[in-house]
Motif scaffolding. Structure first.
Motif, short mmCIF file in Angstrom:
data_model
loop_
_atom_site.label_atom_id
_atom_site.label_comp_id
_atom_site.label_asym_id
_atom_site.label_seq_id
_atom_site.Cartn_x
_atom_site.Cartn_y
_atom_site.Cartn_z
N UNK A 1 0.96 -1.07 -0.15
CA UNK A 1 -0.02 -0.50 0.06
C UNK A 1 0.67 1.50 -0.31
N UNK A 2 0.69 2.28 -1.04
CA UNK A 2 1.51 3.65 -0.51
C UNK A 2 1.34 3.93 0.52
N UNK A 3 2.96 5.43 0.95
CA UNK A 3 2.52 5.95 1.93
C UNK A 3 3.37 6.97 1.84
N UNK A 4 2.61 8.61 2.04
CA UNK A 4 2.93 9.46 2.23
C UNK A 4 4.72 9.28 2.20
N UNK A 5 4.72 9.12 3.56
CA UNK A 5 6.58 8.87 3.95
C UNK A 5 7.26 8.23 3.39
N UNK B 1 -1.39 14.94 2.32
CA UNK B 1 -0.32 16.37 2.57
C UNK B 1 0.33 15.73 3.95
N UNK B 2 -0.37 15.73 5.09
CA UNK B 2 0.19 15.86 6.37
C UNK B 2 0.56 14.14 7.05
N UNK B 3 0.25 13.25 6.36
CA UNK B 3 0.79 11.88 6.52
C UNK B 3 -0.40 11.47 7.24
N UNK C 1 9.19 19.14 7.75
CA UNK C 1 8.48 17.78 8.26
C UNK C 1 7.20 17.36 7.76
N UNK C 2 6.73 17.82 6.64
CA UNK C 2 5.55 16.59 5.88
C UNK C 2 6.44 15.98 5.35
N UNK C 3 5.67 15.48 4.61
CA UNK C 3 6.47 14.40 3.69
C UNK C 3 6.67 15.01 1.74
N UNK C 4 6.78 15.93 1.67
CA UNK C 4 6.86 16.74 0.80
C UNK C 4 6.10 17.91 0.91
#
Length: 485
Positions: free
Chosen positions: A1-5, A55-57, A221-224
């Motif tokens: 499963x894709x993950x923001x981090x 955006x914030x994970x 500190x957000x993923x991107x």
């Protein structure tokens, strides 16, 4: 499963230019992650909430935003029954309590005008009224633009570490000081300008992120970070890139084959089908009954003489659902947002399937009147649409003829045609006997006449001495008479 981090970022620089500029291989990871988010969240996922998740994970294993870089002290504080700034769907808030504060994410917002009846009956002036309206054509005094709104917070968005127990939540709901009996927050929202109050949900959330939540948006500190995606920190670049990301997220939700969307909200098709198959409260039977009630809310009553008067009825879906027996606990918390979304999806399916552009066979037209307050307007064909903002005028309108005193004078012709010479008739013209306008009474009148049928279509009235207790209708064929016994 894709993950923001994860190893591969879900948000790319191409997404800041809109959905059409994103390659297909970059859309698929984002699509799978958002489908998983919609399946995990108990409330319908708004476009702004979906953007927050990627955006914030948002953690799909139950921690939510617990491991995100969001700073809880930066959240605006809201208090039940007091004034609050404009908070769009997706805003992170802190609900004030007597002891420990509640951190939540707003997942649903709607108008809460006190003039709405317990059965969802909405006054005509409320529908589409501007911010600050207190009555038909009457605005509130002063420069403040306020509107009472109901905010539905998701108290489980930050994981089990900040989650209240059922006993604590029940105590807060019972007292009604910090949360109402359904676990919602009703506040008087203050808007800086009329233009800000008329903004759509996506634009309002973009303005909120660029002003009130700017530190959260530009956090390193957000993923991107958005500044990294657009390659700068100027206001124009940030706004254009943020709107492009929101457009991409919304288009990805619309492109999913396993999701149903209503407005900016998305739910899974499996949960919607399960709700329609349910026979309990707020199940398929109750939703179909709601659709039938909205359809027949403005059905004009049959009249014996004259044209049917047009009627316009406005129904608030949320308050109407509260009248369903056994639905009180199901409408508590984020369950209210789910019920409202499913009810509107059911109404939309009925309108698309059983009508022609909202016009039913019984002459009633059903349209979504005010998307902000989730009201549905039902009107017969022939009535004039009250709100000018969301719905256009009805195609038909009955007009009554003006009295003779108010009719415009006919123009006098300049030249008159000569009259033809009189022709001599061989026989006298046949005179038609004038028919009486009397009609047979439906029941015994207070002053009963004797009605004698002379020929089809004509009735003659003859009065005579009578007593109400001694009059009985006598049915005869083919004539009908009233006689004293």
């Amino acid at each position: 499963m894709p993950d923001p981090y994860g190893e591969h970022a879900l948000l790319t620089p191409a997404m800041t230019n809109g959905y059409e500029a994103v390659p297909g291989e970059e859309r698929q990871p984002l699509l799978r992650y958002l489908e998983a988010v919609v399946a995990v969240r108990r409330a319908p996922v708004h476009t702004a909430v979906a953007f927050n998740a990627v955006y914030f994970g948002y953690d799909l294993n139950g921690d939510g935003y617990g491991g995100s870089p969001l700073r809880l002290d930066d959240f605006p504080v809201i208090t039940l029954g007091e004034c609050a700034p404009a908070l769009p769907v997706g805003a992170m808030v802190c609900v004030a309590t007597g002891s420990d504060p509640l951190y939540a994410e707003i997942v649903h917002r709607e108008g809460a005008n006190p003039g709405v009846g317990p059965l969802g009956d909405v006054p005509a002036w409320v529908s589409g009224a501007p911010v600050g309206a207190e009555g038909p054509g009457r605005l509130a005094g002063g420069s403040a633009l306020r509107r009472r709104e109901l905010l539905v917070p998701d108290l489980d968005a930050f994981g089990p570490a900040l989650r209240l127990s059922q006993a604590q939540l029940h105590r807060l709901r019972t007292r009604g000081r910090w949360l109402n009996e359904d676990g919602h927050v009703v506040v008087d929202v203050s808007y800086p300008s009329p233009e800000a109050a008329r903004q759509d949900a996506v634009t309002a959330y973009a303005d909120y992120l660029l002003t009130t939540a700017r530190e959260q948006l530009l956090s390193p500190f957000v993923p991107v970070s958005l500044a990294e995606l657009v390659g700068g920190t100027s206001e124009a670049l940030l706004r254009a890139g943020l709107l492009g990301l929101l457009d991409t997220v919304r288009a990805v939700l619309l492109s999913s084959a396993s999701l149903r969307t209503w407005g900016h909200y998305a739910v899974t098709r499996a949960s919607l089908a399960e709700c329609w198959d349910d026979t309990g409260p707020l199940g398929g039977n109750d939703l179909r009954s709601l659709a039938a009630a909205v359809e027949h809310a403005a059905t004009p009553a049959k009249r014996r003489h004259g044209l049917t008067a047009p009627v316009t009825a406005y129904t608030a879906v949320g308050p109407r659902l509260r009248q369903v027996p056994g639905a009180a606990e199901l409408l508590a918390g984020v369950g209210y947002a789910s019920a409202v979304c499913r009810a509107n999806l059911t109404l939309a399916d009925v309108v698309r399937g059983d009508s022609e552009q909202g016009l039913f066979e019984n002459g009633c037209r059903v349209t979504l009147d005010d998307s902000t307050s989730r009201r549905t307007g039902a009107r017969p064909s022939g009535s004039q649409t009250a709100p000018p903002r969301d719905v256009g005028p009805a195609p038909f309108r009955h007009r009554k003829p003006l009295p003779r005193s108010r009719r415009p004078a006919r123009p006098t012709p300049t030249t008159r045609r000569p009259r033809p010479p009189p022709t001599r008739r061989r026989h006298a013209p046949r005179t038609r006997r004038r028919r009486s306008r009397l009609r047979p009474p439906r029941c015994l009148p207070l002053r009963p006449p004797g009605l004698l049928r002379r020929r089809p279509g004509t009735w003659r009235c003859s009065l005579r001495s009578w007593s109400p207790r001694k009059l009985t209708p006598v049915k005869q064929s083919p004539t009908r008479r009233w006689r004293g016994c």
